[in-house]
Design a protein around this motif. Structure first.
Motif, PDB file in Angstrom:
ATOM      1  N   LEU A  12       5.545   2.544 -36.516  1.00  0.00           N
ATOM      2  CA  LEU A  12       6.136   1.286 -36.946  1.00  0.00           C
ATOM      3  C   LEU A  12       7.199   1.443 -38.023  1.00  0.00           C
ATOM      4  CD1 LEU A  12       2.982  -1.001 -36.934  1.00  0.00           C
ATOM      5  CD2 LEU A  12       4.735  -0.747 -35.187  1.00  0.00           C
ATOM      6  N   PHE A  13       7.142   2.511 -38.784  1.00  0.00           N
ATOM      7  CA  PHE A  13       8.110   2.720 -39.859  1.00  0.00           C
ATOM      8  C   PHE A  13       8.796   4.078 -39.707  1.00  0.00           C
ATOM      9  CE2 PHE A  13       4.920  -0.197 -41.574  1.00  0.00           C
ATOM     10  CZ  PHE A  13       5.741  -1.266 -41.890  1.00  0.00           C
ATOM     11  N   ARG A  14       9.218   4.382 -38.493  1.00  0.00           N
ATOM     12  CA  ARG A  14       9.808   5.678 -38.169  1.00  0.00           C
ATOM     13  C   ARG A  14      11.033   5.999 -39.022  1.00  0.00           C
ATOM     14  NH1 ARG A  14       9.914   8.399 -32.505  1.00  0.00           N
ATOM     15  NH2 ARG A  14       7.846   7.552 -32.737  1.00  0.00           N
ATOM     16  N   GLU A  15      11.909   5.031 -39.213  1.00  0.00           N
ATOM     17  CA  GLU A  15      13.120   5.285 -39.988  1.00  0.00           C
ATOM     18  C   GLU A  15      12.778   5.630 -41.440  1.00  0.00           C
ATOM     19  OE1 GLU A  15      12.804   2.460 -38.129  1.00  0.00           O
ATOM     20  OE2 GLU A  15      14.130   2.995 -36.466  1.00  0.00           O
ATOM     21  N   ARG A  16      11.791   4.969 -41.989  1.00  0.00           N
ATOM     22  CA  ARG A  16      11.378   5.253 -43.371  1.00  0.00           C
ATOM     23  C   ARG A  16      10.792   6.663 -43.485  1.00  0.00           C
ATOM     24  NH1 ARG A  16      10.637   2.696 -48.085  1.00  0.00           N
ATOM     25  NH2 ARG A  16       8.888   3.315 -49.400  1.00  0.00           N
ATOM     26  N   VAL A  17       9.979   7.039 -42.517  1.00  0.00           N
ATOM     27  CA  VAL A  17       9.412   8.393 -42.518  1.00  0.00           C
ATOM     28  C   VAL A  17      10.533   9.415 -42.403  1.00  0.00           C
ATOM     29  CG1 VAL A  17       7.977  10.008 -41.222  1.00  0.00           C
ATOM     30  CG2 VAL A  17       7.143   7.704 -41.653  1.00  0.00           C
ATOM     31  N   ASP A  18      11.493   9.161 -41.525  1.00  0.00           N
ATOM     32  CA  ASP A  18      12.618  10.089 -41.364  1.00  0.00           C
ATOM     33  C   ASP A  18      13.448  10.189 -42.641  1.00  0.00           C
ATOM     34  OD1 ASP A  18      11.908  10.664 -38.781  1.00  0.00           O
ATOM     35  OD2 ASP A  18      13.320   9.237 -37.883  1.00  0.00           O
ATOM     36  N   ARG A  19      13.572   9.083 -43.351  1.00  0.00           N
ATOM     37  CA  ARG A  19      14.392   9.057 -44.562  1.00  0.00           C
ATOM     38  C   ARG A  19      13.692   9.702 -45.756  1.00  0.00           C
ATOM     39  NH1 ARG A  19      15.344   3.888 -44.518  1.00  0.00           N
ATOM     40  NH2 ARG A  19      13.812   3.319 -46.064  1.00  0.00           N
ATOM     41  N   LEU A  20      12.402   9.487 -45.895  1.00  0.00           N
ATOM     42  CA  LEU A  20      11.695   9.929 -47.094  1.00  0.00           C
ATOM     43  C   LEU A  20      10.819  11.167 -46.912  1.00  0.00           C
ATOM     44  CD1 LEU A  20      10.586   6.453 -48.466  1.00  0.00           C
ATOM     45  CD2 LEU A  20      12.561   7.823 -49.156  1.00  0.00           C
ATOM     46  N   ALA A  21      10.514  11.507 -45.696  1.00  0.00           N
ATOM     47  CA  ALA A  21       9.607  12.636 -45.452  1.00  0.00           C
ATOM     48  C   ALA A  21      10.020  13.331 -44.160  1.00  0.00           C
ATOM     49  CB  ALA A  21       8.169  12.138 -45.373  1.00  0.00           C
ATOM     50  N   SER A  22       9.166  14.160 -43.675  1.00  0.00           N
ATOM     51  CA  SER A  22       9.409  14.859 -42.427  1.00  0.00           C
ATOM     52  C   SER A  22       8.506  14.281 -41.347  1.00  0.00           C
ATOM     53  CB  SER A  22       9.107  16.343 -42.614  1.00  0.00           C
ATOM     54  OG  SER A  22       9.071  16.997 -41.386  1.00  0.00           O
TER      55      SER A  22
END
Length: 88
Positions: A12-22
Motif C-alpha cells: 500500500l505504501f510502495r513509493e514511501r518504502v522505495d523512497r525511504l528504505a529498500s
C-alpha cells in the motif's frame, strides 16, 4: 506481525518504502517472517501452515496485488472545499 507489516508497507505504501528504505529488504524480511510462522505451525502440527507458506513463497505477488488495488480503488481525492476556507 513483521510479515503483515512488510506486506502492508510494500503493497500500500510502495513509493514511501522505495523512497525511504529498500523494497528488497522489506520483501526479504516479510518472506522470512512468513516462512518462520509456517515452519512453526507445521512443526506444531497445526493446520494453518499452508497459507503462511504461500505468503512466504509469493510475497511479491501479494504485495503487487495490494499495490494494484491501491492504485485502482484508493486514488487521491481532492480536498473538501471547507479545507480551503480562511479564518480572519
Amino acid at each position: 506481525h513483521i510479515g503483515d507489516y512488510t506486506l502492508f508497507m510494500t503493497g500500500l505504501f510502495r513509493e514511501r518504502v522505495d523512497r525511504l528504505a529498500s523494497r528488497s529488504y522489506y520483501v526479504a524480511q516479510g518472506r522470512r517472517a512468513y516462512h518462520f510462522v509456517s515452519e512453526h505451525a507445521r512443526a506444531s502440527g497445526r493446520a494453518d501452515a499452508p497459507p503462511y507458506r504461500r505468503l512466504a513463497e509469493e510475497f511479491e505477488r501479494y504485495a503487487g496485488a495490494l499495490d494494484y488495488t491501491r492504485r485502482v480503488h484508493f486514488f487521491d481525492t481532492p480536498s473538501p472545499p471547507c479545507f480551503s476556507l480562511g479564518f480572519e
